[in-house]
Design a protein around this motif. Structure first.
Motif, short mmCIF file in Angstrom:
data_model
loop_
_atom_site.label_atom_id
_atom_site.label_comp_id
_atom_site.label_asym_id
_atom_site.label_seq_id
_atom_site.Cartn_x
_atom_site.Cartn_y
_atom_site.Cartn_z
N ASP A 1 6.41 -13.80 2.85
CA ASP A 1 5.41 -13.10 3.45
C ASP A 1 5.47 -11.70 2.48
O ASP A 1 3.89 -10.96 1.78
N VAL A 2 6.67 -11.15 2.72
CA VAL A 2 6.09 -10.30 2.05
C VAL A 2 6.74 -9.84 0.26
O VAL A 2 6.46 -9.34 -0.40
N ALA A 3 7.02 -10.98 -0.19
CA ALA A 3 7.62 -11.13 -1.22
C ALA A 3 6.03 -11.41 -2.17
O ALA A 3 5.86 -11.18 -2.99
N ASP A 4 5.34 -12.68 -0.72
CA ASP A 4 3.64 -12.62 -2.01
C ASP A 4 3.26 -10.93 -2.44
O ASP A 4 2.32 -11.59 -2.78
N ALA A 5 3.06 -10.45 -0.66
CA ALA A 5 2.20 -9.16 -1.43
C ALA A 5 2.96 -8.44 -2.30
O ALA A 5 1.84 -7.58 -3.02
N LEU A 6 3.87 -8.76 -2.60
CA LEU A 6 4.69 -7.22 -3.52
C LEU A 6 4.68 -7.70 -4.89
O LEU A 6 3.90 -7.48 -5.75
N THR A 7 4.10 -9.19 -5.06
CA THR A 7 3.74 -10.16 -6.11
C THR A 7 2.43 -9.81 -6.07
O THR A 7 2.35 -9.52 -7.87
N LEU B 1 11.48 -5.90 -6.89
CA LEU B 1 12.04 -6.61 -5.93
C LEU B 1 11.13 -8.01 -5.71
O LEU B 1 12.36 -8.25 -4.70
N SER B 2 10.06 -7.90 -5.57
CA SER B 2 9.07 -9.40 -5.49
C SER B 2 10.04 -10.06 -6.09
O SER B 2 10.08 -11.91 -5.83
N THR B 3 10.73 -10.18 -7.10
CA THR B 3 12.09 -11.80 -7.49
C THR B 3 12.60 -11.89 -6.41
O THR B 3 13.04 -13.10 -6.83
N ARG B 4 13.15 -11.00 -5.84
CA ARG B 4 14.56 -11.08 -5.27
C ARG B 4 14.10 -11.73 -3.81
O ARG B 4 13.70 -11.58 -2.61
N LEU C 1 3.04 5.75 -3.07
CA LEU C 1 4.09 6.98 -3.77
C LEU C 1 3.92 7.10 -5.08
O LEU C 1 4.83 8.04 -5.90
N GLY C 2 3.28 5.90 -5.81
CA GLY C 2 3.20 6.54 -7.42
C GLY C 2 3.53 5.05 -8.40
O GLY C 2 4.57 3.92 -7.77
N PRO C 3 3.30 5.02 -9.24
CA PRO C 3 3.88 4.96 -10.66
C PRO C 3 5.40 3.34 -10.53
O PRO C 3 5.33 2.28 -10.71
N ILE C 4 5.98 4.20 -10.05
CA ILE C 4 7.84 3.75 -10.58
C ILE C 4 7.57 3.45 -9.72
O ILE C 4 8.19 2.05 -9.36
N PHE C 5 7.62 3.31 -7.30
CA PHE C 5 7.22 2.82 -6.75
C PHE C 5 6.52 1.44 -6.97
O PHE C 5 6.88 0.51 -6.24
N VAL C 6 5.54 1.23 -7.75
CA VAL C 6 4.97 0.01 -7.61
C VAL C 6 6.18 -0.77 -8.66
O VAL C 6 5.92 -2.16 -8.43
N LYS C 7 6.27 -0.11 -9.71
CA LYS C 7 7.37 -0.98 -10.69
C LYS C 7 9.09 -1.64 -10.09
O LYS C 7 9.01 -2.80 -9.51
N PHE C 8 8.78 -0.89 -9.14
CA PHE C 8 10.15 -1.33 -7.86
C PHE C 8 9.59 -2.47 -7.07
O PHE C 8 10.46 -3.35 -6.64
N LEU D 1 0.58 -1.21 0.19
CA LEU D 1 0.25 -0.16 -0.15
C LEU D 1 0.91 1.12 0.48
O LEU D 1 0.95 2.41 -0.72
N ALA D 2 2.19 1.51 0.75
CA ALA D 2 2.74 1.89 0.50
C ALA D 2 3.10 2.48 -0.12
O ALA D 2 3.10 3.78 -1.52
N LEU D 3 4.22 2.14 -1.00
CA LEU D 3 4.61 1.62 -2.59
C LEU D 3 3.88 2.50 -3.25
O LEU D 3 3.62 3.28 -4.82
#
Length: 552
Positions: free
Chosen positions: A86-92, A76-79, A65-72, A60-62
């Motif tokens: 749990d964090v990687a799953d949420a970012l995916t 990052l979810s690939t790492r 912050l805007g679309p570029i941070f969504v892309k980040f 939600l924070a990303l």
């Protein structure tokens, strides 16, 4: 140091992170005090936000912050080697959907790219975008010949925005590198490098077109996957024109059922597609989430996938591809000792690693899974757990393997969405075994030899001079092994004996290769003297090695 011009944006980022309590991702001993101070100044978050898991709060924070941070966040979810599961799953789950930019700007960008008006390039152009994301948006259009296409165009000033955000990330990474006690393992600058490379590649739409073109060629005539055709005459670095395709999003189960799609067959095809792309073609779609995969609704009995968005593709060095395939086969056969051995031989782990300890650790991870029915075992979950165990033994993996792991998770997720009881193991094992037999069997070896014979023939004129130079240096003593003790002299004696054996074996191999060149690999249209040349080369090689053996 962080540039002063970046401070306002940095303060806003810190404020959003503090409001979403993102600092709770870190252990209490490593939380920056500045975020705690910002927390006190920020309005208290609502109760609905506080009850969310930490990964969802970060997502939600990303988004805020805007679309570029969504892309980040997506990158990052690939790492998963760096993030908690749990964090990687949420970012995916981050959705890259943002408000569209005006159609006038899209038209202007297309006209600049082609040096002509929209009307001169397209018979029609729909100003209402079909989709809009952080990097680009997509419009429907038709060509002069009546073909329906979609036109993907980059956002205005996207390069400058990404450069600014990457510069800020790089400055923050420098701070982490200087202050974090585990910076050498986290390697923040390397993470930023990876993010920047991925984004730069996505900004080149001509590169994306080339990716789509190669994937389409790999699956030409396939009943498993359809890839839209690239219209190269209407494509540039900032504009991509593709054949328009229609289908059902793979996660729309109600629509799939209404269309009479055989979901079981489709799920099994998805698993086969993954192994075919990775081990047959060594070129796989690395952003295979549900939003980028459709289903062709015109073939309900024999359904196939439709691939979209080719900005992130993956491939492996041939060496890693071999070791990965062997690891998968060992895992399918529950050969834990082989898995431990392969990890060390591949160079993913230190050569002095204790194989017995690693084997025991692998067994500890895998055995609980194999007590369950195979249809209930998640292959992706097992692979992730194995990487976690190996990392505790100083595992070193290339980014391509991490990307592959993320793709495996996506593919298995899609497969289980379509068919929750799919037996991933039973579906994947025969596919991998069949592909690997073709890749490493006798016919594959002969094909490789046939490709290399012209190289050997081209190098043949230089071989006598090279052999003569080597023998001259050996005769002059320049290649002599000098020792200074009886023990070392004994080692030298054994080495020389081994060299003689190796030389005679090499002579035999040379003769065999020459025979193969003549008997099997000479092209049908070769001149009559080609066979004699091959025999003479073989004889020269045997004579040279025999002379070397006598001198040694």
């Amino acid at each position: 140091m962080i540039p002063l011009r970046q401070l306002p944006r940095l303060l806003r980022i810190a404020g959003v992170l503090a409001r979403h309590r993102v600092d709770e991702l870190l252990p209490a001993s490593r939380r920056p005090r500045s975020l705690a101070w910002l927390r006190a100044l920020m309005p208290a978050p609502g109760a609905d936000l506080l009850v969310l898991p930490r990964g969802e709060r970060l997502a939600l924070a990303l988004t805020a912050l805007g679309p570029i941070f969504v892309k980040f966040g997506q990158i990052l979810s690939t790492r998963r080697d760096l993030l908690p599961a749990d964090v990687a799953d949420a970012l995916t789950q981050l959705q890259d959907r943002v408000a569209p930019f005006p159609a006038a700007q899209a038209r202007a960008a297309i006209e600049r790219a082609f040096g002509a008006t929209i009307e001169a390039r397209y018979a029609s152009f729909d100003d209402a975008p079909l989709a809009s994301a952080s990097i680009a948006q997509v419009h429907a259009a038709t060509l002069a010949d009546g073909r329906e296409v979609v036109v993907k165009v980059l956002r205005p000033d996207i390069h400058a925005r990404i450069d600014a955000d990457v510069a800020l990330l790089r400055a923050l990474a420098g701070v982490v590198e200087r202050t974090h006690p585990s910076a050498d393992k986290i390697r923040p600058q390397a993470i930023v490098d990876e993010i920047e490379t991925t984004l730069v590649n996505e900004l080149d739409l001509q590169r994306e077109g080339a990716n789509a073109s190669l994937l389409r060629r790999n699956f030409a005539g396939s009943d498993d996957l359809y890839v839209p055709e690239v219209v190269w005459s209407h494509t540039s670095a900032g504009v991509l024109t593709l054949e328009r395709v229609r289908g059902i999003p793979v996660d729309d189960l109600a629509a799939l059922d209404a269309a009479g799609i055989d979901r079981v067959a489709l799920a099994e095809k998805g698993v086969r597609l993954f192994y075919t792309q990775v081990f047959r073609d060594n070129f796989f779609h690395a952003d295979a989430h549900a939003g980028n995969i459709w289903v062709d609704a015109t073939r309900p009995a024999d359904p196939r996938f439709i691939a979209l968005d080719f900005g992130i593709m993956g491939s492996l060095p041939e060496r890693d591809q071999y070791w990965l395939a062997e690891n998968f086969l060992a895992l399918f056969n529950q050969d834990y000792a082989r898995i431990a051995e392969l990890h060390v031989r591949a160079g993913w782990m230190p050569a002095d690693a204790r194989l017995d300890e690693l084997e025991a650790a692998v067994r500890t991870v895998c055995e609980p899974y194999f007590t369950r029915p195979l249809s209930e075992i998640s292959l992706a979950e097992v692979v992730v757990k194995l990487f976690e165990v190996a990392r505790r033994h100083d595992l070193t993996l290339q980014p391509q393997l991490i990307l592959l792991q993320k793709t495996l998770l996506n593919i298995e997720g899609v497969g289980r969405l379509l068919h929750p009881r799919i037996d991933i193991w039973a579906t994947a094992k025969p596919v991998l075994e069949r592909i690997w037999r073709r890749r490493s069997g006798p016919r594959a070896v002969l094909r490789t030899l046939r490709r290399r014979v012209p190289e050997w023939l081209a190098a043949a004129p230089d071989m006598p001079q090279l052999v003569h130079g080597w023998l001259s240096r050996a005769n002059a003593g320049e290649m002599e092994l000098r020792v200074a003790s009886d023990d070392l002299k004994e080692i030298e004696r054994r080495l020389r004996h081994g060299q003689r054996v190796a030389i005679w074996l090499s002579a035999g191999v040379s003769l065999a290769v020459a025979t193969a060149c003549v008997a099997l690999l000479a092209p049908a249209g070769a001149p009559p003297g080609a066979r004699w040349v091959a025999w003479l080369l073989g004889a020269a090689a045997v004579g040279a090695f025999a002379l070397a053996a006598r001198r040694s």
